[in-house]
Design a protein around this motif. Structure first.
Motif, PDB file in Angstrom:
ATOM      1  N   LEU A 185     -11.444   7.866   6.740  1.00 56.61           N
ATOM      2  CA  LEU A 185     -12.514   8.457   7.525  1.00 56.61           C
ATOM      3  C   LEU A 185     -13.210   9.537   6.687  1.00 56.61           C
ATOM      4  O   LEU A 185     -12.555  10.291   5.969  1.00 56.61           O
ATOM      5  CB  LEU A 185     -11.977   9.077   8.810  1.00 56.61           C
ATOM      6  CG  LEU A 185     -11.305   8.137   9.817  1.00 56.61           C
ATOM      7  CD1 LEU A 185     -10.776   8.940  11.005  1.00 56.61           C
ATOM      8  CD2 LEU A 185     -12.261   7.047  10.293  1.00 56.61           C
ATOM      9  N   ALA A 186     -14.529   9.605   6.822  1.00 59.53           N
ATOM     10  CA  ALA A 186     -15.280  10.609   6.066  1.00 59.53           C
ATOM     11  C   ALA A 186     -15.039  11.991   6.653  1.00 59.53           C
ATOM     12  O   ALA A 186     -14.969  12.155   7.880  1.00 59.53           O
ATOM     13  CB  ALA A 186     -16.763  10.279   6.101  1.00 59.53           C
ATOM     14  N   ALA A 208       0.814  -1.217   0.000  1.00 61.87           N
ATOM     15  CA  ALA A 208       0.000   0.000   0.000  1.00 61.87           C
ATOM     16  C   ALA A 208       0.844   1.262   0.000  1.00 61.87           C
ATOM     17  O   ALA A 208       0.425   2.300  -0.509  1.00 61.87           O
ATOM     18  CB  ALA A 208      -0.940   0.008   1.206  1.00 61.87           C
ATOM     19  N   GLY A 209       2.040   1.211   0.598  1.00 65.64           N
ATOM     20  CA  GLY A 209       2.933   2.363   0.634  1.00 65.64           C
ATOM     21  C   GLY A 209       4.281   2.006   0.062  1.00 65.64           C
ATOM     22  O   GLY A 209       4.393   1.611  -1.099  1.00 65.64           O
ATOM     23  N   ARG A 210       5.315   2.139   0.897  1.00 61.89           N
ATOM     24  CA  ARG A 210       6.673   1.758   0.508  1.00 61.89           C
ATOM     25  C   ARG A 210       7.022   0.430   1.146  1.00 61.89           C
ATOM     26  O   ARG A 210       6.552   0.098   2.234  1.00 61.89           O
ATOM     27  CB  ARG A 210       7.688   2.807   0.980  1.00 61.89           C
ATOM     28  CG  ARG A 210       7.583   4.150   0.311  1.00 61.89           C
ATOM     29  CD  ARG A 210       8.471   5.159   1.043  1.00 61.89           C
ATOM     30  NE  ARG A 210       9.838   4.654   1.220  1.00 61.89           N
ATOM     31  CZ  ARG A 210      10.677   5.090   2.160  1.00 61.89           C
ATOM     32  NH1 ARG A 210      10.300   6.029   3.014  1.00 61.89           N
ATOM     33  NH2 ARG A 210      11.898   4.597   2.241  1.00 61.89           N
ATOM     34  N   LEU A 211       7.871  -0.357   0.484  1.00 65.78           N
ATOM     35  CA  LEU A 211       8.331  -1.610   1.060  1.00 65.78           C
ATOM     36  C   LEU A 211       9.000  -1.371   2.408  1.00 65.78           C
ATOM     37  O   LEU A 211       9.785  -0.434   2.574  1.00 65.78           O
ATOM     38  CB  LEU A 211       9.334  -2.295   0.123  1.00 65.78           C
ATOM     39  CG  LEU A 211       8.827  -2.806  -1.224  1.00 65.78           C
ATOM     40  CD1 LEU A 211       9.963  -3.505  -1.966  1.00 65.78           C
ATOM     41  CD2 LEU A 211       7.639  -3.745  -1.066  1.00 65.78           C
ATOM     42  N   SER A 212       8.656  -2.205   3.375  1.00 66.23           N
ATOM     43  CA  SER A 212       9.281  -2.219   4.710  1.00 66.23           C
ATOM     44  C   SER A 212       9.072  -0.948   5.508  1.00 66.23           C
ATOM     45  O   SER A 212       9.740  -0.731   6.515  1.00 66.23           O
ATOM     46  CB  SER A 212      10.801  -2.495   4.605  1.00 66.23           C
ATOM     47  OG  SER A 212      11.019  -3.738   3.993  1.00 66.23           O
ATOM     48  N   SER A 263      -5.924  13.894   8.833  1.00 73.43           N
ATOM     49  CA  SER A 263      -6.974  14.243   7.879  1.00 73.43           C
ATOM     50  C   SER A 263      -7.925  13.085   7.607  1.00 73.43           C
ATOM     51  O   SER A 263      -8.867  13.233   6.830  1.00 73.43           O
ATOM     52  CB  SER A 263      -6.353  14.709   6.557  1.00 73.43           C
ATOM     53  OG  SER A 263      -5.587  15.876   6.761  1.00 73.43           O
ATOM     54  N   GLY A 264      -7.659  11.922   8.222  1.00 69.55           N
ATOM     55  CA  GLY A 264      -8.538  10.778   8.061  1.00 69.55           C
ATOM     56  C   GLY A 264      -8.096   9.765   7.024  1.00 69.55           C
ATOM     57  O   GLY A 264      -8.806   8.786   6.778  1.00 69.55           O
ATOM     58  N   LYS A 265      -6.915   9.936   6.419  1.00 69.07           N
ATOM     59  CA  LYS A 265      -6.427   8.996   5.408  1.00 69.07           C
ATOM     60  C   LYS A 265      -5.886   7.744   6.083  1.00 69.07           C
ATOM     61  O   LYS A 265      -5.126   7.824   7.047  1.00 69.07           O
ATOM     62  CB  LYS A 265      -5.337   9.647   4.555  1.00 69.07           C
ATOM     63  CG  LYS A 265      -4.809   8.762   3.431  1.00 69.07           C
ATOM     64  CD  LYS A 265      -3.763   9.498   2.604  1.00 69.07           C
ATOM     65  CE  LYS A 265      -3.151   8.599   1.548  1.00 69.07           C
ATOM     66  NZ  LYS A 265      -4.144   8.069   0.608  1.00 69.07           N
ATOM     67  N   VAL A 266      -6.245   6.563   5.562  1.00 67.63           N
ATOM     68  CA  VAL A 266      -5.771   5.298   6.132  1.00 67.63           C
ATOM     69  C   VAL A 266      -4.256   5.216   6.036  1.00 67.63           C
ATOM     70  O   VAL A 266      -3.678   5.420   4.968  1.00 67.63           O
ATOM     71  CB  VAL A 266      -6.382   4.091   5.391  1.00 67.63           C
ATOM     72  CG1 VAL A 266      -5.752   2.793   5.892  1.00 67.63           C
ATOM     73  CG2 VAL A 266      -7.883   4.033   5.587  1.00 67.63           C
ATOM     74  N   ILE A 267      -3.602   4.901   7.164  1.00 69.86           N
ATOM     75  CA  ILE A 267      -2.168   4.645   7.143  1.00 69.86           C
ATOM     76  C   ILE A 267      -1.852   3.243   7.636  1.00 69.86           C
ATOM     77  O   ILE A 267      -0.726   2.772   7.516  1.00 69.86           O
ATOM     78  CB  ILE A 267      -1.383   5.690   7.967  1.00 69.86           C
ATOM     79  CG1 ILE A 267      -1.891   5.756   9.417  1.00 69.86           C
ATOM     80  CG2 ILE A 267      -1.442   7.050   7.312  1.00 69.86           C
ATOM     81  CD1 ILE A 267      -1.075   6.688  10.291  1.00 69.86           C
ATOM     82  N   HIS A 268      -2.843   2.543   8.206  1.00 71.60           N
ATOM     83  CA  HIS A 268      -2.624   1.197   8.729  1.00 71.60           C
ATOM     84  C   HIS A 268      -3.959   0.481   8.774  1.00 71.60           C
ATOM     85  O   HIS A 268      -4.933   0.988   9.325  1.00 71.60           O
ATOM     86  CB  HIS A 268      -2.011   1.287  10.136  1.00 71.60           C
ATOM     87  CG  HIS A 268      -1.467  -0.024  10.638  1.00 71.60           C
ATOM     88  ND1 HIS A 268      -2.262  -1.107  10.904  1.00 71.60           N
ATOM     89  CD2 HIS A 268      -0.208  -0.413  10.925  1.00 71.60           C
ATOM     90  CE1 HIS A 268      -1.509  -2.109  11.336  1.00 71.60           C
ATOM     91  NE2 HIS A 268      -0.254  -1.711  11.345  1.00 71.60           N
TER      92      HIS A 268
END
Length: 516
Positions: free
Chosen positions: A508-509, A67-71, A496-501
């Motif tokens: 989030l709305a 979803a993001g960067r490796l490791s 800001s509600g953006k998924v990080i995990h």
């Protein structure tokens, strides 16, 4: 004026993982469109990269999706102890699982140490690999008996264990279990080197590609739907730390999220030979790391349940205060935190997702010992996809349930989750939006709706619906990391509600909120 995390509240060190700040990986493109492959591996941490690498070596075409960067997730925020000594576990395993299954766990994790060492030798990976003894030590006389019992249990399973009276740390201790010939390394350097060997011969890596859905109808190929396209594969491996596709196995009811903290400090004296962790709560973990111009010492611990209604900044402060009782610190250079999952019986889930979903595999619940258990996951799942028997699969089987080992923890965890589901009550008076200081977040009622309000360091207000998009619990504000964290299943979102995990895959709305 620009503020730090919480107006007027200083924190030790600069915010960032040493592992991440001392590596520069080669970027991989995001997925664009639909592809087909033999195996789709979702998650670019130690479990995912190890599994993808081993499958590639076995002749499979693999698509590794991150979803993001490796490791950069949990693996990039570990303390990176490569050891089969997992605090106190073997006496409990023998008591609750029996000697045969305890032997499987012991053999698997000791094999993982040597597997990593072997790959480092074979591919000449420069990752600061150093052999070290590992210690679990008693900080109080009350723990001495448990530590001695752990040494006896581990030795009975053939592990390189002994009870020792002396622990080479300052301060009073009361004996320790010591494992010889364990190891430490730089996990991100190691994994990025392994990852570089995956692309080619039909295998690919895609970063910045979030998987949002898995479809695995019986008799059909599996599909992993992402925000950028669909991957069709014969098998899918969910190595996302927590399986976002979890309802078939009800993993949300069988694991709990745990949060802990790390400081990277400098001392005015050499650190002793070894890796250390205490037997009591809160956990206190120590290890050293070569750091260019000298030696960085990593001190960690202060674990608590994710999303607890506490000022998380105080855990960094408490960790610094504790460290200064053991050593005079020259400086605190880094601070970071991490989240882990703990299963009801303390053993990870590695294997098929659930009955009827035999082509989807999971690796989760590493209980803060992901360097070996993540490697074990790669070995077990690779064998399963190849149709080979694995000698450790029974103890890790996701479908197991040991009533004696896990019933109490299962009930306590799910009672706590149920309390979070029932409205997510606001525990303190929420005040007005104008009361929220720069760098602070609060949950409050705004125009009759529960709202997560954050004021950034420049004074701008952001507002979100704090209802977790995974299963509807109410997220709590994490003051140390400036994130919204779900106390039920560990999903985390930025301010800001953006998924990080995950396990959440949706943000989030947003909410409308104005200062009067």
């Amino acid at each position: 004026m620009v503020y730090g995390p919480g107006e007027g509240y200083s924190l030790p060190g600069r915010h960032g993982s040493f592992w991440m700040e001392t590596t520069a990986g080669v970027p991989h493109p995001p997925l664009s469109g639909n592809i087909e492959t033999d195996v789709a591996v979702v998650g670019g941490g130690i479990a995912g990269i190890t599994t993808a690498f081993l499958l590639k070596q076995a002749g499979y075409a693999v698509a590794l999706i991150e979803a993001g960067r490796l490791s950069a997730g949990v693996t990039g925020h570990t303390t990176a102890k490569l050891t089969a000594l997992h605090r106190l576990i073997y006496a409990d395993l023998i008591d609750q699982f029996g000697s045969d299954l305890a032997q499987q766990y012991a053999d698997a994790n000791q094999t993982a140490v040597e597997q990593v060492a072997s790959l480092i030798r074979e591919y000449e990976i420069p990752c600061d690999f150093i052999r070290r003894p590992a210690y679990t030590y008693a900080e109080s006389p009350d723990s001495r008996e448990s530590v001695a019992a752990e040494a006896d249990a581990a030795r009975s399973l053939g592990l390189p264990a002994a009870f020792v009276e002396e622990v080479p740390l300052p301060g009073r201790t009361y004996g320790a279990v010591r494992f010889t010939d364990q190891a430490q390394f730089h996990p991100v350097k190691y994994l990025l080197s392994l990852a570089s060997l995956i692309p080619g011969d039909g295998s690919r890596i895609y970063e910045n590609t979030r998987a949002v859905e898995v479809r695995d109808e019986k008799g059909a190929l599996c599909e992993v739907r992402t925000e950028n396209g669909t991957v069709t594969a014969r098998s899918v491996v969910l190595a996302t730390h927590y399986p976002f596709y979890d309802s078939p196995g009800f993993y949300y009811a069988r694991m709990e999220p745990s949060y802990s903290y790390v400081l990277g400090v400098r001392l005015d004296e050499p650190f002793p030979d070894g890796m250390f962790i205490n037997a009591e709560s809160p956990a206190h973990s120590w290890r050293s790391q070569p750091a260019g111009d000298g030696e960085l010492v990593l001190v960690g611990g202060m674990e608590h349940r994710t999303g607890e209604d506490v000022d998380t900044r105080e855990h960094y402060r408490a960790l610094e205060r504790y460290a200064r009782t053991i050593y005079p610190l020259r400086s605190v250079d880094y601070r970071w935190s991490t989240e882990d999952y703990i299963t009801n019986d303390g053993v990870p889930y590695i294997g098929p997702l659930a009955d009827g979903h035999e082509n989807v595999y999971i690796a989760t619940g590493f209980r803060k010992w992901g360097m070996t258990n993540g490697t074990v996951a790669g070995l077990i799942i690779t064998d399963m996809i190849r149709g080979r028997e694995n000698p450790w699969s029974e103890v890790y089987a996701p479908g197991r349930f040991k009533p004696v080992a896990s019933a109490r923890r299962f009930l306590v965890h799910n009672i706590e989750v149920a309390e979070k589901f029932i409205g997510g009550a606001i525990s303190r008076p929420s005040g007005e939006i104008r009361d929220v200081r720069p760098g602070e977040g609060r949950i409050m009622m705004v125009e009759g709706e529960k709202t997560g309000v954050y004021r950034d360091r420049e004074g701008r207000v952001r507002a979100v619906n704090p209802t977790c998009t995974h299963m509807g619990c109410i997220a709590a504000w994490n003051s140390a990391e400036e994130t919204w964290d779900c106390p039920c299943h560990g999903s985390r979102y930025d301010a800001s509600g953006k998924v990080i995990h995950g396990p959440a895959v949706k943000d989030l709305a947003p909410r409308g909120a104005r200062e009067e």
